[in-house]
Design a protein around this motif. Structure first.
Motif, PDB file in Angstrom:
ATOM      1  N   LEU A 134       0.926  -1.357  -0.044  1.00 38.81           N
ATOM      2  CA  LEU A 134      -0.097   0.009  -0.088  1.00 38.81           C
ATOM      3  C   LEU A 134       0.996   1.233  -0.112  1.00 38.81           C
ATOM      4  O   LEU A 134       0.435   2.342  -0.559  1.00 38.81           O
ATOM      5  CB  LEU A 134      -0.888   0.134   1.313  1.00 38.81           C
ATOM      6  N   VAL A 135       1.899   1.195   0.562  1.00 41.62           N
ATOM      7  CA  VAL A 135       2.810   2.495   1.003  1.00 41.62           C
ATOM      8  C   VAL A 135       3.325   2.609  -0.562  1.00 41.62           C
ATOM      9  O   VAL A 135       3.581   3.720  -1.161  1.00 41.62           O
ATOM     10  CB  VAL A 135       3.882   2.205   1.927  1.00 41.62           C
ATOM     11  N   ALA A 136       3.830   1.336  -1.260  1.00 41.57           N
ATOM     12  CA  ALA A 136       4.559   1.557  -2.723  1.00 41.57           C
ATOM     13  C   ALA A 136       3.413   2.212  -3.608  1.00 41.57           C
ATOM     14  O   ALA A 136       4.067   3.033  -4.276  1.00 41.57           O
ATOM     15  CB  ALA A 136       5.223   0.237  -2.881  1.00 41.57           C
ATOM     16  N   LEU A 137       2.416   1.702  -3.472  1.00 48.82           N
ATOM     17  CA  LEU A 137       1.384   2.339  -4.553  1.00 48.82           C
ATOM     18  C   LEU A 137       0.926   3.648  -4.140  1.00 48.82           C
ATOM     19  O   LEU A 137       0.532   4.580  -5.385  1.00 48.82           O
ATOM     20  CB  LEU A 137       0.054   1.204  -4.265  1.00 48.82           C
ATOM     21  N   LYS A 138       0.957   4.187  -3.019  1.00 52.45           N
ATOM     22  CA  LYS A 138       0.728   5.625  -2.646  1.00 52.45           C
ATOM     23  C   LYS A 138       1.904   6.449  -3.224  1.00 52.45           C
ATOM     24  O   LYS A 138       1.788   7.346  -3.861  1.00 52.45           O
ATOM     25  CB  LYS A 138       0.550   5.460  -1.395  1.00 52.45           C
ATOM     26  N   LEU A 139       3.100   5.969  -2.848  1.00 56.63           N
ATOM     27  CA  LEU A 139       4.169   6.801  -3.373  1.00 56.63           C
ATOM     28  C   LEU A 139       4.523   7.030  -4.699  1.00 56.63           C
ATOM     29  O   LEU A 139       4.816   7.843  -5.355  1.00 56.63           O
ATOM     30  CB  LEU A 139       5.430   6.060  -2.726  1.00 56.63           C
ATOM     31  N   ASP A 140       3.789   5.853  -5.464  1.00 56.70           N
ATOM     32  CA  ASP A 140       4.127   5.612  -7.009  1.00 56.70           C
ATOM     33  C   ASP A 140       2.917   6.538  -7.581  1.00 56.70           C
ATOM     34  O   ASP A 140       2.749   6.797  -8.881  1.00 56.70           O
ATOM     35  CB  ASP A 140       4.001   4.417  -7.572  1.00 56.70           C
ATOM     36  N   SER A 168      -4.891   7.219  -4.092  1.00 52.75           N
ATOM     37  CA  SER A 168      -4.851   8.711  -3.568  1.00 52.75           C
ATOM     38  C   SER A 168      -5.504   8.731  -2.251  1.00 52.75           C
ATOM     39  O   SER A 168      -5.968   9.832  -1.814  1.00 52.75           O
ATOM     40  CB  SER A 168      -5.936   9.174  -4.456  1.00 52.75           C
ATOM     41  N   SER A 169      -5.829   7.642  -1.501  1.00 53.15           N
ATOM     42  CA  SER A 169      -6.397   7.592  -0.260  1.00 53.15           C
ATOM     43  C   SER A 169      -5.416   8.358   0.592  1.00 53.15           C
ATOM     44  O   SER A 169      -4.271   8.350   0.449  1.00 53.15           O
ATOM     45  CB  SER A 169      -6.512   6.008   0.162  1.00 53.15           C
ATOM     46  N   LYS A 170      -5.962   8.797   1.585  1.00 51.50           N
ATOM     47  CA  LYS A 170      -5.133   9.452   2.836  1.00 51.50           C
ATOM     48  C   LYS A 170      -4.279   8.496   3.668  1.00 51.50           C
ATOM     49  O   LYS A 170      -4.509   7.231   3.536  1.00 51.50           O
ATOM     50  CB  LYS A 170      -6.093  10.303   4.093  1.00 51.50           C
ATOM     51  N   TRP A 171      -3.292   8.980   4.166  1.00 48.37           N
ATOM     52  CA  TRP A 171      -2.373   7.790   5.020  1.00 48.37           C
ATOM     53  C   TRP A 171      -3.017   6.976   5.910  1.00 48.37           C
ATOM     54  O   TRP A 171      -2.799   6.088   6.262  1.00 48.37           O
ATOM     55  CB  TRP A 171      -1.204   8.711   5.356  1.00 48.37           C
ATOM     56  N   PHE A 172      -4.067   7.696   6.689  1.00 47.44           N
ATOM     57  CA  PHE A 172      -4.632   7.166   7.797  1.00 47.44           C
ATOM     58  C   PHE A 172      -5.328   5.983   7.475  1.00 47.44           C
ATOM     59  O   PHE A 172      -5.575   5.195   8.372  1.00 47.44           O
ATOM     60  CB  PHE A 172      -5.401   8.178   8.646  1.00 47.44           C
ATOM     61  N   ILE A 173      -5.932   5.815   6.101  1.00 48.09           N
ATOM     62  CA  ILE A 173      -6.552   4.802   5.679  1.00 48.09           C
ATOM     63  C   ILE A 173      -5.528   3.567   5.483  1.00 48.09           C
ATOM     64  O   ILE A 173      -5.878   2.536   5.495  1.00 48.09           O
ATOM     65  CB  ILE A 173      -7.468   5.186   4.318  1.00 48.09           C
ATOM     66  N   LEU A 174      -4.292   3.903   4.675  1.00 50.26           N
ATOM     67  CA  LEU A 174      -3.528   3.259   4.302  1.00 50.26           C
ATOM     68  C   LEU A 174      -2.781   2.261   5.386  1.00 50.26           C
ATOM     69  O   LEU A 174      -2.328   1.109   5.287  1.00 50.26           O
ATOM     70  CB  LEU A 174      -2.390   3.578   3.383  1.00 50.26           C
TER      71      LEU A 174
END
Length: 300
Positions: A5-11, A15-21
């Protein structure tokens, strides 16, 4: 799951907020608390306490009573038994794990609200739970070592005297150093004879506590150095990112160097001894004298 999830967020794929991830970490920490809290709240009672409370011997308890007691208490034969020591260590370790979880949760909260843009704090303050937790871990190790040293001093003052250089017979004030440590104990306990097995067990606990203290200090210093370099880089320091993993590279290099010396240096010495042994055997060896079997015998 969390790393993906972190890798998909950084790439930019999420677009979800961090508190969801961070939901995998929520589940992980919650399960840890669920397992550790009952152990930390566990009450340790002896068989004598149960017999005195219920007014009958333990062998006379019914199965329903034993099941009810087992769910609420941890029953041990006595406070001096190995079962009591094991249960007590398990309880203390569970409490330490709960404290570590709480510090991680605080750090997680700081990190999430910082990355979601709710606050704009200094990164050194965001990582403050790690600094405080490292201090607590080192202080806890020192306290455990001090308790083990006090226990050994009560059971075997001579061993501590050799370690510290004090003479237990030197009592210029009428009392020794180790007798002063036990003044708060009762007269019955002070007259208790300590067996050799108890002394050896106290020495083992003392050595283990010292080893754990040194290990805790070294590991925490190593961790704080890496975290300090990482936070400094996030705060805008101008050094290269390679410096963040430089302590790890130095440690790996030292380990590989020691392994290389162990493999090649000792092998060379063994080879010298082997060659010298072979040459010595050659010098001591003299071939036996035998007759030539092909030589013709004289005719009769």
């Amino acid at each position: 799951t969390f790393h993906v999830l972190v890798a998909l967020k950084l790439d930019g794929f999420l677009s979800s907020k961090w508190f969801i991830l961070f939901w995998p970490l929520y589940i992980w920490e919650s399960s840890t608390l669920y397992k550790k809290i009952p152990i930390a709240r566990m009450r340790i009672v002896t068989v004598d306490d149960l017999e005195a409370a219920l007014g009958k011997p333990f062998s006379g308890f019914t199965s329903a009573e034993k099941d009810l007691i087992a769910r609420r208490y941890s029953v041990v034969p006595s406070v001096d038994s190995l079962e009591f020591e094991t249960a007590h260590k398990l309880k203390v370790r569970a409490r330490q794990d709960i404290v570590k979880v709480l510090f991680r949760v605080v750090f997680m909260i700081f990190l999430i609200i910082q990355m979601d843009g709710v606050i704009n704090w200094n990164w050194w303050f965001i990582f403050a739970p790690f600094w405080v937790l490292s201090i607590f871990i080192c202080l806890g190790s020192c306290q455990s070592f001090n308790d083990a040293q006090t226990n050994l001093a009560e059971k075997d003052p001579g061993f501590i005297a050799k370690m510290t250089g004090h003479d237990p017979a030197d009592n210029s004030n009428g009392t020794t150093i180790y007798s002063q440590m036990g003044q708060s104990t009762s007269g019955a306990n002070s007259k208790t004879t300590v067996t050799e097995d108890e002394k050896e067990e106290a020495k083992t606990q003392y050595m283990q506590a010292g080893y754990k203290m040194v290990t805790a200090f070294c590991s925490q210093v190593f961790l704080l150095i890496i975290l300090g370099l990482f936070v400094g880089k996030m705060q805008g320091a101008g050094y290269a990112s390679l410096w963040i993993i430089s302590p790890l590279l130095c440690m790996v290099g030292a380990v590989l160097t020691c392994l290389g010396c162990a493999l090649f240096c000792f092998s060379a010495e063994d080879g010298i001894e082997y060659e010298s042994g072979i040459s010595g055997l050659r010098q001591q060896y003299s071939p036996p004298k035998v007759s030539n079997p092909f030589k013709s015998r004289p005719s009769e």
